[in-house]
Design an enzyme around this catalytic site. Sequence first.
Site, PDB file in Angstrom:
ATOM      1  N   HIS A 227      85.433  30.440 -17.859  1.00 35.53           N
ATOM      2  CA  HIS A 227      86.618  30.839 -18.621  1.00 35.53           C
ATOM      3  C   HIS A 227      86.174  31.464 -19.950  1.00 35.53           C
ATOM      4  CE1 HIS A 227      86.048  27.269 -21.034  1.00 35.53           C
ATOM      5  NE2 HIS A 227      86.328  26.438 -20.031  1.00 35.53           N
TER       6      HIS A 227
ATOM      7  N   HIS B 180      83.634  29.478 -22.123  1.00 30.43           N
ATOM      8  CA  HIS B 180      82.233  29.616 -21.706  1.00 30.43           C
ATOM      9  C   HIS B 180      81.726  31.002 -22.127  1.00 30.43           C
ATOM     10  CE1 HIS B 180      83.717  26.914 -18.250  1.00 30.43           C
ATOM     11  NE2 HIS B 180      82.936  26.155 -18.975  1.00 30.43           N
TER      12      HIS B 180
ATOM     13  N   CYS C 103      83.579   8.140 -18.645  1.00 32.86           N
ATOM     14  CA  CYS C 103      84.507   9.276 -18.515  1.00 32.86           C
ATOM     15  C   CYS C 103      83.791  10.352 -17.701  1.00 32.86           C
ATOM     16  CB  CYS C 103      84.897   9.824 -19.885  1.00 32.86           C
ATOM     17  SG  CYS C 103      85.786  11.389 -19.744  1.00 32.86           S
TER      18      CYS C 103
ATOM     19  N   CYS D   6      90.256   8.899 -22.896  1.00 29.38           N
ATOM     20  CA  CYS D   6      89.270   9.759 -23.552  1.00 29.38           C
ATOM     21  C   CYS D   6      90.057  10.835 -24.294  1.00 29.38           C
ATOM     22  CB  CYS D   6      88.345  10.393 -22.514  1.00 29.38           C
ATOM     23  SG  CYS D   6      87.523  11.877 -23.134  1.00 29.38           S
TER      24      CYS D   6
ATOM     25  N   HIS E  15      89.548  14.433 -22.643  1.00 26.64           N
ATOM     26  CA  HIS E  15      90.047  14.705 -21.284  1.00 26.64           C
ATOM     27  C   HIS E  15      91.378  14.043 -20.965  1.00 26.64           C
ATOM     28  CE1 HIS E  15      85.742  15.730 -21.134  1.00 26.64           C
ATOM     29  NE2 HIS E  15      86.201  16.729 -20.417  1.00 26.64           N
TER      30      HIS E  15
ATOM     31  N   LYS F 201      93.644  23.026 -18.281  1.00 23.14           N
ATOM     32  CA  LYS F 201      94.232  23.267 -16.970  1.00 23.14           C
ATOM     33  C   LYS F 201      95.674  22.786 -16.956  1.00 23.14           C
ATOM     34  CE  LYS F 201      90.272  23.206 -13.896  1.00 23.14           C
ATOM     35  NZ  LYS F 201      89.362  22.241 -13.323  1.00 23.14           N
TER      36      LYS F 201
HETATM   37  N1  MSP Z   1      77.234  20.932 -18.779  1.00 22.49           N
HETATM   38  C1  MSP Z   1      77.473  20.585 -20.125  1.00 22.49           C
HETATM   39  C2  MSP Z   1      76.413  21.167 -21.036  1.00 22.49           C
HETATM   40  C3  MSP Z   1      75.015  20.783 -20.707  1.00 22.49           C
HETATM   41  S1  MSP Z   1      73.875  21.560 -21.783  1.00 22.49           S
HETATM   42  C4  MSP Z   1      72.422  20.839 -21.456  1.00 22.49           C
HETATM   43  C5  MSP Z   1      78.839  21.111 -20.545  1.00 22.49           C
HETATM   44  N2  MSP Z   1      79.372  22.058 -19.767  1.00 22.49           N
HETATM   45  S2  MSP Z   1      80.791  22.746 -20.021  1.00 22.49           S
HETATM   46  O1  MSP Z   1      80.958  23.666 -18.933  1.00 22.49           O
HETATM   47  O2  MSP Z   1      81.798  21.767 -20.208  1.00 22.49           O
HETATM   48  O3  MSP Z   1      80.663  23.531 -21.361  1.00 22.49           O
HETATM   49  C6  MSP Z   1      79.650  24.487 -21.527  1.00 22.49           C
HETATM   50  C7  MSP Z   1      79.681  25.075 -22.929  1.00 22.49           C
HETATM   51  O4  MSP Z   1      80.910  25.781 -23.094  1.00 22.49           O
HETATM   52  C8  MSP Z   1      79.638  23.978 -24.006  1.00 22.49           C
HETATM   53  O5  MSP Z   1      78.780  24.355 -25.059  1.00 22.49           O
HETATM   54  C9  MSP Z   1      81.061  23.935 -24.491  1.00 22.49           C
HETATM   55  O6  MSP Z   1      81.194  23.547 -25.835  1.00 22.49           O
HETATM   56  C10 MSP Z   1      81.488  25.377 -24.313  1.00 22.49           C
HETATM   57  N3  MSP Z   1      82.923  25.517 -24.242  1.00 22.49           N
HETATM   58  C11 MSP Z   1      83.782  25.014 -23.310  1.00 22.49           C
HETATM   59  N4  MSP Z   1      85.047  25.339 -23.663  1.00 22.49           N
HETATM   60  C12 MSP Z   1      85.033  26.039 -24.815  1.00 22.49           C
HETATM   61  C13 MSP Z   1      85.982  26.709 -25.601  1.00 22.49           C
HETATM   62  N5  MSP Z   1      87.271  26.678 -25.335  1.00 22.49           N
HETATM   63  N6  MSP Z   1      85.533  27.457 -26.637  1.00 22.49           N
HETATM   64  C14 MSP Z   1      84.195  27.602 -26.918  1.00 22.49           C
HETATM   65  N7  MSP Z   1      83.280  26.976 -26.209  1.00 22.49           N
HETATM   66  C15 MSP Z   1      83.675  26.072 -25.268  1.00 22.49           C
HETATM   67  O7  MSP Z   1      79.328  20.686 -21.592  1.00 22.49           O
END
Ligand code: MSP
Length: 519
Positions: free
Chosen positions: A18, A21, A126, A144, A147, A302
């Site tokens: 999304h 990411h 969690c 949590c 979440h 979501k």
């Molecule tokens: N799998 C773990 C990270 C492991 S690193 C050794 C994880 N995954 S995640 O898919 O939930 O998030 C991945 C990255 O995307 C994280 O750094 C998280 O902070 C970032 N983001 C997820 N949603 C976000 C936003 N809405 N805005 C900016 N970054 C965000 O955590």
Amino acid sequence: MEKFSITTAIDYVNGEAHIGHAYEKIFTDVIFRHYKKRADKAFFLTGTDEHGIKIQKTAKSLGVTPKELCDKNAASFINTWKLLDIDYSHFIRTTDDYHVAAVQNIFEKLLEKGDIYKHKYTGLYCSGCECFLAEKDLDENGCCPIHNKKPEVVSEENYFFKLTKYKERIIKHIKENPKFIQPEFRAQEVLNQLENIEDISVSRAKTNVNWGIEVKSDPSQVIYVWIDALSNYITGLGYNPEGNIKEDYNEFWPVNYHIIGKDILKFHSIYWIAILMALDIELPKSIYAHGWIMIDKSKMSKSTGNVISPKSVMEAFNLDNPDALRYFMATAAIGGKDGNYSDDDFKEKVNADLANNMGNLLNRTLNMLVKYFDGEIKEDFINSDLSDKVIETINEVLKLFDEMEIALAAQKIINLLDETNKYVNDTAPWALAKEEKMTECGRVLYTVLNVMAHAAILIEPYCPNIAFYMAKQLKIDVNQKFASMKDNMINAGKLISKEEIHPVFLRLDSEIMGAKKKA
Ligand code: MSP
């Protein structure tokens, strides 16, 4: 600078990429591309985090195997990064064999060292966070807070890591190295968390979690997903305590930056650092925690139904390349704070900065060069005020990247173009041509094109496609190092013909854009 290396968090593959990411990957890519122009060698590591109960549960609910889910979504992440021109050097999947083997060996090494011991434990897990939470971490409903779900009570005998053994060393390191955790205001958060740390569970009974890396010496347990995931930063470069260590590891570890979201700072600045200390491995130079991207000022989720993908934004605006989205994202937040995406802000910002300010200026100037000089540069004369401003901008941009203020750095480039637009309006080359003051007119056009050549090289990390098309029309190499930039980037002589002039960026609501959309 000899070497530069940078990593992102690796994303969970229980869903598709999304815009949050994407924010992190674009942010990191802009920094990587910038330092590629300053360092002899550079490396950018990213990937996907594929084990754990969250993936196991999602796969079950979809009626597929965890591996099938991982393969499908890892491919989707890779495709999204391709769509966004993310220029990573290596993409690691935590299901890759070399990673699995290295993580098993890392675990064994910690066992041998006596930093891992067996312990019976009851805690609140969690699955969203993939971690145990303490009562005090929960909200008033016992959920949590991230979440919004009640954690599960887990009672197991599993392996524990002696996190507390490293507490004082971590505190000392953070205090002695003010740039270790960035932005600096985040360091205090970590120091506060360190006050109350306990040893952590680093494995799960296979009877409860089976989608994970088995403990080599005890196959009844799988390795905790965060230990597995954090290790990617060294396994992805080729580290394995038992095997041959690859050149990339020797060359690029310790990395200059781990780029992560603010929500996962504890895992990186406490757990990961302790593990590296336990393995006697040098620490990363810095951990940078960015803020979150909101959608129309609300948290993306979501349940709210406001999750948007980079692909959907590109399709909605009928974009041929990702530059507009890259530019918007890279400039969405200052100082590691949260940023916001809305369709209206997106359109307004990229139209103002990329179309009106940058694209139009180049297009207008090249057309005048063709009209008055048949596309030829007669004299490589530069207005000294503007050439001073170019040098000042380059220095400011470099400094702001060193301070991780990439949004402010972009603003400096746009300010330079603002001044150049003002210079064109003030000197009015069309009026000079009318008065047949051709020397002055030529000098103005050259000055502007020369600024544009510098701007193309500076803006390339944000907008590689636009920069490429600018450079193509200005006949310069957009990938050259900053140090090789000269005062006069464009040589005298024939530069361009009418047919070679193309707009580098169209307004998102322009008529041409509309026609394209209909087509
Ligand atoms: N799998 C773990 C990270 C492991 S690193 C050794 C994880 N995954 S995640 O898919 O939930 O998030 C991945 C990255 O995307 C994280 O750094 C998280 O902070 C970032 N983001 C997820 N949603 C976000 C936003 N809405 N805005 C900016 N970054 C965000 O955590």
